[in-house]
Design an enzyme around this catalytic site. Structure first.
Site, PDB file in Angstrom:
ATOM      1  N   LYS A   1      16.971  -0.579  -2.026  1.00  0.00           N
ATOM      2  CA  LYS A   1      18.081   0.004  -1.262  1.00  0.00           C
ATOM      3  C   LYS A   1      17.501   0.823  -0.107  1.00  0.00           C
ATOM      4  O   LYS A   1      16.319   1.181  -0.166  1.00  0.00           O
ATOM      5  CB  LYS A   1      18.972   0.859  -2.169  1.00  0.00           C
ATOM      6  CG  LYS A   1      18.426   2.249  -2.526  1.00  0.00           C
ATOM      7  CD  LYS A   1      19.479   3.036  -3.281  1.00  0.00           C
ATOM      8  CE  LYS A   1      19.052   4.468  -3.489  1.00  0.00           C
ATOM      9  NZ  LYS A   1      19.146   5.327  -2.328  1.00  0.00           N
TER      10      LYS A   1
ATOM     11  N   GLU B   1      22.199  17.475  -8.770  1.00  0.00           N
ATOM     12  CA  GLU B   1      20.802  17.792  -8.511  1.00  0.00           C
ATOM     13  C   GLU B   1      20.654  19.292  -8.256  1.00  0.00           C
ATOM     14  O   GLU B   1      21.535  19.911  -7.657  1.00  0.00           O
ATOM     15  CB  GLU B   1      20.296  17.033  -7.289  1.00  0.00           C
ATOM     16  CG  GLU B   1      20.410  15.522  -7.389  1.00  0.00           C
ATOM     17  CD  GLU B   1      19.971  14.839  -6.101  1.00  0.00           C
ATOM     18  OE1 GLU B   1      18.778  14.557  -5.966  1.00  0.00           O
ATOM     19  OE2 GLU B   1      20.825  14.617  -5.233  1.00  0.00           O
TER      20      GLU B   1
ATOM     21  N   THR C   1       0.829  -1.216   0.000  1.00  0.00           N
ATOM     22  CA  THR C   1       0.000   0.000   0.000  1.00  0.00           C
ATOM     23  C   THR C   1       0.859   1.260   0.000  1.00  0.00           C
ATOM     24  O   THR C   1       0.333   2.365   0.110  1.00  0.00           O
ATOM     25  CB  THR C   1      -0.929   0.023   1.235  1.00  0.00           C
ATOM     26  OG1 THR C   1      -0.125   0.017   2.432  1.00  0.00           O
ATOM     27  CG2 THR C   1      -1.851  -1.187   1.249  1.00  0.00           C
TER      28      THR C   1
ATOM     29  N   ASP D   1      24.064   8.550  -0.009  1.00  0.00           N
ATOM     30  CA  ASP D   1      22.824   8.640  -0.779  1.00  0.00           C
ATOM     31  C   ASP D   1      23.055   8.396  -2.267  1.00  0.00           C
ATOM     32  O   ASP D   1      22.191   7.827  -2.943  1.00  0.00           O
ATOM     33  CB  ASP D   1      22.184  10.012  -0.571  1.00  0.00           C
ATOM     34  CG  ASP D   1      20.779  10.101  -1.139  1.00  0.00           C
ATOM     35  OD1 ASP D   1      19.985   9.160  -0.914  1.00  0.00           O
ATOM     36  OD2 ASP D   1      20.453  11.111  -1.798  1.00  0.00           O
TER      37      ASP D   1
ATOM     38  N   ASP E   1      19.002  -1.379  -7.803  1.00  0.00           N
ATOM     39  CA  ASP E   1      19.500  -0.017  -7.931  1.00  0.00           C
ATOM     40  C   ASP E   1      18.907   0.486  -9.238  1.00  0.00           C
ATOM     41  O   ASP E   1      19.349   0.089 -10.326  1.00  0.00           O
ATOM     42  CB  ASP E   1      21.036   0.026  -7.980  1.00  0.00           C
ATOM     43  CG  ASP E   1      21.568   1.455  -7.939  1.00  0.00           C
ATOM     44  OD1 ASP E   1      20.950   2.329  -8.573  1.00  0.00           O
ATOM     45  OD2 ASP E   1      22.595   1.705  -7.289  1.00  0.00           O
ATOM     46  N   HIS E   2      17.878   1.323  -9.136  1.00  0.00           N
ATOM     47  CA  HIS E   2      17.117   1.657 -10.333  1.00  0.00           C
ATOM     48  C   HIS E   2      17.943   2.387 -11.384  1.00  0.00           C
ATOM     49  O   HIS E   2      17.567   2.428 -12.561  1.00  0.00           O
ATOM     50  CB  HIS E   2      15.854   2.451  -9.984  1.00  0.00           C
ATOM     51  CG  HIS E   2      16.096   3.848  -9.515  1.00  0.00           C
ATOM     52  ND1 HIS E   2      16.402   4.145  -8.210  1.00  0.00           N
ATOM     53  CD2 HIS E   2      16.082   5.023 -10.178  1.00  0.00           C
ATOM     54  CE1 HIS E   2      16.562   5.454  -8.090  1.00  0.00           C
ATOM     55  NE2 HIS E   2      16.378   6.013  -9.267  1.00  0.00           N
TER      56      HIS E   2
ATOM     57  N   HIS F   1      24.440   4.298  -6.506  1.00  0.00           N
ATOM     58  CA  HIS F   1      24.265   4.612  -7.925  1.00  0.00           C
ATOM     59  C   HIS F   1      25.591   4.834  -8.642  1.00  0.00           C
ATOM     60  O   HIS F   1      25.857   4.249  -9.694  1.00  0.00           O
ATOM     61  CB  HIS F   1      23.404   5.869  -8.091  1.00  0.00           C
ATOM     62  CG  HIS F   1      22.099   5.825  -7.364  1.00  0.00           C
ATOM     63  ND1 HIS F   1      21.303   4.695  -7.345  1.00  0.00           N
ATOM     64  CD2 HIS F   1      21.433   6.762  -6.648  1.00  0.00           C
ATOM     65  CE1 HIS F   1      20.217   4.946  -6.646  1.00  0.00           C
ATOM     66  NE2 HIS F   1      20.279   6.187  -6.207  1.00  0.00           N
TER      67      HIS F   1
ATOM     68  N   LYS G   1      23.784  18.329  -4.105  1.00  0.00           N
ATOM     69  CA  LYS G   1      22.505  19.039  -4.154  1.00  0.00           C
ATOM     70  C   LYS G   1      22.748  20.534  -4.351  1.00  0.00           C
ATOM     71  O   LYS G   1      23.835  21.042  -4.106  1.00  0.00           O
ATOM     72  CB  LYS G   1      21.708  18.791  -2.877  1.00  0.00           C
ATOM     73  CG  LYS G   1      21.192  17.361  -2.751  1.00  0.00           C
ATOM     74  CD  LYS G   1      20.222  17.217  -1.603  1.00  0.00           C
ATOM     75  CE  LYS G   1      19.625  15.819  -1.561  1.00  0.00           C
ATOM     76  NZ  LYS G   1      18.785  15.511  -2.733  1.00  0.00           N
TER      77      LYS G   1
END
Length: 486
Positions: free
Chosen positions: A149, A217, A15, A236, A178-179, A241, A339
């Site tokens: 992850k 980012e 969900t 992160d 790991d997309h 990645h 970032k």
């Protein structure tokens, strides 16, 4: 013509936001393409006390707009069932077991079970243990475990988790997601390297000057300070990645394009990665934290919501990786992520050595650059030397560019669709194996230890820039410069 895949997938965390945004639409795409037809089932489970109809409505809402018609959507949703379940309670696994067996009988699935853990990492080991002890694993066909992850928060915690999982599953049954490895242009690395003899022959120290991987980012920490202030860019983005992308770039040429040989080739590179001591961390890595910028919306990191006023968290990391391999002797692999940078960009830049041929008294040829653009727009750029149009014989860099077309974008599987499909096929090529994960943690832990002891400078950088000046100096020390300027 596609072949039907017979399988039953149990989604833990059924969900949750990830399931609604990514997982169900991905499975629906496999259904629309014909990979899933009659003999598949999806069992959802979570703590939330939903009726089966309420759960099916959740799935219906998730795929809204993607169905060709109502009949197609309902034919898909018919294969779903739901059971509320407490993953920490061994007794409650009987409820889940009965749901899996009912779905298996209903849709004629013999064995072939995938368990997808879209839950908090602290439950991974518990779920794996009870899947085995309470008899939920199939006795025929295959059993596979898909894991989101993070896989641990350090080498020690990752090793503990691996040990827990291996009590129930063999390592080749574990599919660590790991997309980024499911992204089209990351998968294109192999096609470019091994499908073109010109690059295959030149993918080494004799022709390559340096390799650069950028994951930048524009957004700040936003509302994720609770997690991000303990992870930072290092955990992160670099540990997972970035390191997995580097694996495709640094790997040896596999004996064949099978998951076993691909992993073996990657591991030959990972095992040769130099792990730094304290002095080397300070020499080869730069940590930074964003300050304010030209716009009032650019708050310094320390003024962001829920960020401790004395935080020394890294919102930016740049570093040089070294591989002790004949292929890469003397070739630095530069990585950076942060970032509040000037542009959102995931890209790989391969900088080739400049030619030595002298064009009379004119300038020397420049360094050719192959760039693989991953996000936000996929593409390939190749900058090569050509003659300029002036009277004198001078050279200039010209670009040979290709961009992913709109038609290609429509036909490109989403990363999660690709990962689920690969797991159904038993193809682990685009998943991290334990050796790669372990080496990545050992490498990052050595850096984290220096930062935790505050034995490295914390640079600040202006929001909207491409990071601290120290990151530029890191490359300049080797006579290099970042290709992407923002």
């Amino acid at each position: 013509m596609v072949s039907e895949l017979k399988t039953l997938v149990t989604f833990f965390g059924a969900t949750g936001d990830l399931a609604k945004r990514k997982l169900y639409p991905s499975v629906f795409n496999l259904f629309k393409k014909g990979y899933l037809q009659e003999h598949f089932a999806i069992v959802g489970t979570a703590r939330q006390d939903l009726t089966e109809d309420e759960f099916k409505q959740l799935v219906r809402d998730s795929i809204a707009g993607a169905a060709e018609d109502k009949a197609q959507a309902e034919a898909f949703i018919e294969h779903f069932s739901y059971r509320a379940h407490d993953v920490t309670d061994a007794a409650s696994y009987d409820v889940l077991k009965s749901a899996i067996e009912e779905a298996s009988d209903k849709f004629g699935i013999e064995g072939n079970r995938i368990f997808y853990m879209s839950v908090a990492p602290r439950f991974f080991g518990t779920i794996a243990k009870y899947l085995k002890s309470e008899g939920l694993l199939a006795t025929t066909g295959y059993n596979r475990l898909m894991i989101e992850k993070p896989f641990g928060t350090s080498y020690e915690t990752a090793e503990k988790l691996q040990s827990e999982l291996e009590n129930a599953f063999d390592d080749d049954q574990l599919f660590r997601i790991d997309h980024y490895l499911g992204k089209e242009m990351v998968q294109n690395i192999a096609a470019l390297r091994f499908g073109n003899p010109i690059f295959d022959a030149a993918w080494n120290k004799d022709y390559i000057k340096n390799v650069q991987v950028t994951l930048s980012e524009v957004l700040g920490v936003e509302e994720r300070a609770g997690y991000y202030d303990t992870a930072g860019a290092l955990l992160d983005m670099i540990q997972n990645h970035t390191m997995q992308i580097v694996g495709w770039l640094a790997m040896e040429k596999p004996d064949s394009f099978t998951d076993k040989d691909i992993r073996a080739a990657k591991n030959a590179a990972f095992n040769a990665l130099k792990i730094y001591n304290e002095e080397e961390v300070n020499k080869y890595f730069v940590r930074g934290q964003y300050a304010g910028g030209d716009s009032a919306e650019f708050k310094p990191y320390l003024e962001e919501m829920d960020v401790p006023a004395d935080s020394k968290n890294n919102t930016y990391i740049a570093g040089e990786l070294q591989f002790d391999l004949p292929r890469w002797e003397g070739v630095p692999f530069y990585v950076r992520s942060g970032k509040r940078l000037a542009a959102k960009q995931t890209r790989i830049d391969i900088v080739f050595k400049a030619g030595t041929f002298q064009f009379g008294a004119a300038q020397e040829a420049q360094e050719a650059i192959l760039s693989i653009l991953v996000d936000p727009t996929g593409g390939i750029e190749f900058k090569i030397n050509s003659k300029s149009v002036e009277d004198d014989f001078n050279t200039r860099l010209i670009g040979l560019d290709w961009q992913v077309s709109e038609e290609d974008k429509l036909n490109t599987p989403e990363p999660y669709e690709r990962m689920i499909h690969d797991t159904m096929n038993g193809d682990g090529s685009n998943f991290a194996d334990w050796n790669g994960v372990a080496i990545a943690w050992k490498f990052v832990d050595a850096i984290s230890a220096v930062y935790a002891a505050d034995k490295a400078p914390l640079e600040t950088y202006k929001s909207g820039s491409m990071g601290p000046a120290a990151a530029d100096k890191l490359l300049a020390n080797n006579g290099d410069a970042w290709v992407f300027k923002g």
